[in-house]
Structures are given as structure tokens and as C-alpha cells.
Design an enzyme around this catalytic site. Structure first.
Site, PDB file in Angstrom:
ATOM      1  N   ARG A 282       0.797  -1.240   0.000  1.00  0.00           N
ATOM      2  CA  ARG A 282       0.000   0.000   0.000  1.00  0.00           C
ATOM      3  C   ARG A 282       0.819   1.275   0.000  1.00  0.00           C
ATOM      4  O   ARG A 282       0.509   2.200  -0.750  1.00  0.00           O
ATOM      5  CB  ARG A 282      -1.008   0.001   1.160  1.00  0.00           C
ATOM      6  CG  ARG A 282      -2.006  -1.160   1.144  1.00  0.00           C
ATOM      7  CD  ARG A 282      -2.518  -1.481  -0.210  1.00  0.00           C
ATOM      8  NE  ARG A 282      -3.627  -2.408  -0.209  1.00  0.00           N
ATOM      9  CZ  ARG A 282      -4.180  -2.900  -1.294  1.00  0.00           C
ATOM     10  NH1 ARG A 282      -3.701  -2.570  -2.488  1.00  0.00           N
ATOM     11  NH2 ARG A 282      -5.194  -3.723  -1.224  1.00  0.00           N
TER      12      ARG A 282
ATOM     13  N   ASP B 174      -6.845  -1.143   4.480  1.00  0.00           N
ATOM     14  CA  ASP B 174      -6.178  -0.561   3.315  1.00  0.00           C
ATOM     15  C   ASP B 174      -6.517   0.916   3.115  1.00  0.00           C
ATOM     16  O   ASP B 174      -5.651   1.701   2.748  1.00  0.00           O
ATOM     17  CB  ASP B 174      -6.518  -1.371   2.063  1.00  0.00           C
ATOM     18  CG  ASP B 174      -5.831  -2.731   2.082  1.00  0.00           C
ATOM     19  OD1 ASP B 174      -4.713  -2.808   2.625  1.00  0.00           O
ATOM     20  OD2 ASP B 174      -6.408  -3.708   1.578  1.00  0.00           O
TER      21      ASP B 174
ATOM     22  N   SER C  39     -12.868 -12.066  -1.533  1.00  0.00           N
ATOM     23  CA  SER C  39     -12.160 -10.849  -1.916  1.00  0.00           C
ATOM     24  C   SER C  39     -10.672 -11.176  -1.858  1.00  0.00           C
ATOM     25  O   SER C  39     -10.171 -11.636  -0.837  1.00  0.00           O
ATOM     26  CB  SER C  39     -12.517  -9.727  -0.942  1.00  0.00           C
ATOM     27  OG  SER C  39     -11.542  -8.724  -1.011  1.00  0.00           O
TER      28      SER C  39
END
Ligand code: ARG
Length: 341
Positions: free
Chosen positions: A93, A122, A173
Site C-alpha cells: 500500500r 487498506d 475478496s
């Protein structure tokens, strides 16, 4: 208004393009990084962004940077969150954020955007890193604003001519990079459910893995891997090879309940074969090369470093203070470790 969007090419971030154009009358610049997702034909993703209306597209192979500046510090720090998660998603990230800011400055954009929802870590990781690097930029998180259910999102996509995958969408996911594959939600949210085999794609189940073990020899230079089985190689390739070899032998499946920084407990499944092998070898080598006092104290520093990375505090000065200690300790962490997979 001009917005730089972190674009993966998937359904959600494709919806983000149209949604930002409609809701913010924004001009979209898309940004896609190659960090080892394995599916990505970057040119195809750029084309898709342009078809959806992006005025400009960028794609960048950032694998070496990801390894040198994000994965390697984590290896030196024996980076695990809550002892088991090798931080694979967390490490990517701040790298994506760095490029969002760089491109936004170059394009004189007003804002950056990401596809994360309001429930996870995130969003915080992106936003803390972007703010640290350029506090003037606005940050938009469409998925936090749009209130679409899964079906709602699919309807929105159909209405806006966004290609929806024909085969039934996976119930999970998933986030993938060189350092691991993160799998969440769907049937995993019930703790009583054992993960089904369809959750995994990098690892053979231990039941089906070869009975015959395989020996490898991993060499480290100052705390980071430099050769495999006697052959020096580029670390990106070395990690890919260990993902393959470890995966073949059923190594690196992780099934855990994690304390997210937003206060939610969440069932998480990961596949991190290379990270599991490398981090294990690295900590064994530290046991051989560091003093007793260093080994005992470093555990505390490592776990704080890992927490900070998990919590998105990549740019906090304490993190670089900890790294000063960690890096100093790694001067002697060189040598070979033999492992049986
Ligand atoms: N729980 C992990 C983390 O916060 C993984 C998140 C992965 N995201 C995803 N879309 N599956 O680092």
C-alpha cells in the site's frame, strides 16, 4: 477536477472510473502497478481504462522497487503481524501511495482515489501514506461513498457497459502480490467453515503434496536473500521460484483471525509460500549470528515494526528509528540455511 485512480483492472476499480466521472465530473488518470499479481497484462489494463473514459493511463513495473524497499526491510524485521501474517498486502500500500502522489503531482491533479471500502485496513494505509507525502491532495474513496451491494455493483456495471466477468464471481475478496495472496470474506466469515480448496490457488493441499521432500539451500547477505541452491539470482525471480516450490509442497497456508486496525476482528486466509520459507530461514540465521541479548531484544523491535506497517504508519519517524536498529543488526546476518520442504 482531475483525479489519479489506483486501478487494478478489476470490476470494483472499473466502476470507480465511471462513478468518479459521474459524481465528481472528474477527469480520470489511471495508475496500475505490476507488483507480481500474475494476471496483469498492463497494456490491456490501460486499454480497458481508456475505454471506460480515462483521459490518461499509466502502468509501471514496480516489482524490483517492491522487493528492495518494502519486502527486504520486512525480511530484516522478521515481519509478521500477530505472529502469523507476513504483511503481504500491507507492504504494497505505501508503494502504491507513493506512485499515486508522484503521478498526481506530475499531472497537476486535485485528488487521488483508491478502491478500498470503509471496513478495512487498506483505506487507512493509503490515506496515511498519501497525507504524509502530500497533504494538499484530496483523497476520494468511491467504494466508501457509493453504498452499492454486490448485486448493486453488478447492475451499475451493466448499465455503464463495464464488462462483468461471465463466470460466477468468486465469493472471496482477493489481493495478490509477490509476497502473498490474501483471501477474505464469503464462506470464510463463518469461523466454523474450513476454507474450501477453491480459496487456494498457489498451494497444493498438504494431503496432495508430494511425499518426497525437497531440499533447498538459501543464502543471505546482510539479512536478505541473495542466492538459491548456490545460484545467485535476482530477488524477484528467487521469490517467484520459492512461491512455486513452497506452494508445490503445501507450504505457506495461513488461516487466522486478525485484529484489524479499525477494531474489527476478521477471518483471514493467506497463501505465502516464499514469505514463509524466507522468513523462517532468516530467523534461523539470526539465531546463529546474533548475540543472545540482540536476539531477545530484536523480537520486541520486530513486532513493533510489524504492527506499525500493518497499521499503515509507514512514514512515522519511529518506524525509521526502529529500522536504524534493525539494519545495524543485519551486518552479520550472512550465510547459508538448508531447508527441507
Ligand atoms: N487483512 C489483510 C491486511 O489487512 C489483507 C487484506 C486484503 N484485501 C483484500 N481485498 N482481500 O493486510
Amino acid at each position: 477536477m482531475k483525479v489519479v485512480l489506483a486501478y487494478s483492472g478489476g470490476l470494483d476499480t472499473s466502476i470507480c472510473i465511471k462513478w468518479l466521472m459521474e459524481e465528481y465530473q472528474a477527469e480520470i488518470v489511471s495508475l496500475t502497478l505490476e507488483i507480481g499479481q500474475e494476471k496483469s497484462d498492463l497494456k490491456q489494463i490501460e486499454e480497458k481504462a481508456r475505454e471506460l473514459g480515462a483521459v490518461k493511463t499509466y502502468s509501471i513495473d514496480a516489482r524490483e522497487e517492491f522487493v528492495n524497499e518494502f519486502i527486504n526491510p520486512s525480511i530484516r524485521a522478521n515481519g509478521f503481524y500477530e505472529k502469523v501474517y507476513p504483511l503481504s498486502t500491507a507492504l504494497a500500500r505505501p508503494l502504491i501511495s507513493r506512485y499515486l502522489v508522484e503521478i498526481a503531482e506530475k499531472e497537476k491533479a486535485d485528488a487521488v482515489a483508491h478502491g478500498s471500502t470503509g471496513k478495512g485496513n487498506d483505506q487507512v494505509r493509503f490515506e496515511l501514506a498519501v497525507r504524509a507525502l502530500n497533504p494538499e491532495l484530496d483523497i476520494i474513496a468511491p467504494a466508501r461513498e457509493w453504498n452499492l451491494t454486490r448485486d448493486g455493483a453488478i447492475n451499475y456495471a451493466r448499465k455503464h457497459n463495464i464488462p462483468v466477468p461471465v463466470k460466477k464471481k468468486s465469493p472471496y475478496s482477493i489481493d495478490v502480490n509477490l509476497w502473498g495472496r490474501s483471501i477474505e470474506s464469503g464462506p470464510l466469515e463463518d469461523l466454523a467453515n474450513e476454507p474450501r480448496e477453491n480459496a487456494y490457488s498457489w498451494t497444493t493441499s498438504p494431503e496432495k503434496a508430494p511425499d518426497k521432500p525437497e531440499y533447498i539451500e538459501l543464502e543471505f547477505t546482510k539479512g536478505v536473500p541473495s542466492a538459491l541452491n548456490g545460484g545467485e539470482r535476482k530477488e524477484v525471480e528467487l521469490i517467484k521460484e520459492l512461491n512455486r516450490l513452497g506452494g508445490k509442497h503445501g507450504i505457506g497456508r495461513i488461516d487466522t483471525v486478525e485484529d484489524r486496525l479499525v477494531g474489527i476482528k476478521s477471518r483471514e486466509v493467506y497463501e505465502c509460500p516464499a514469505a514463509s520459507v524466507i522468513l523462517k530461514a532468516h530467523s534461523e540465521l539470526e539465531k546463529l549470528t546474533l548475540s543472545r541479548e540482540e536476539n531477545l531484544f530484536k523480537e520486541i523491535i520486530d513486532s513493533k515494526w510489524s504492527q506499525m506497517v500493518y497499521f499503515g504508519q509507514w512514514h512515522d519517524p519511529l518506524k525509521s528509528d526502529l529500522e536504524a536498529f534493525i539494519n545495524e543488526s543485519q551486518h552479520v546476518v550472512s550465510g547459508r540455511i538448508k531447508m527441507k520442504l
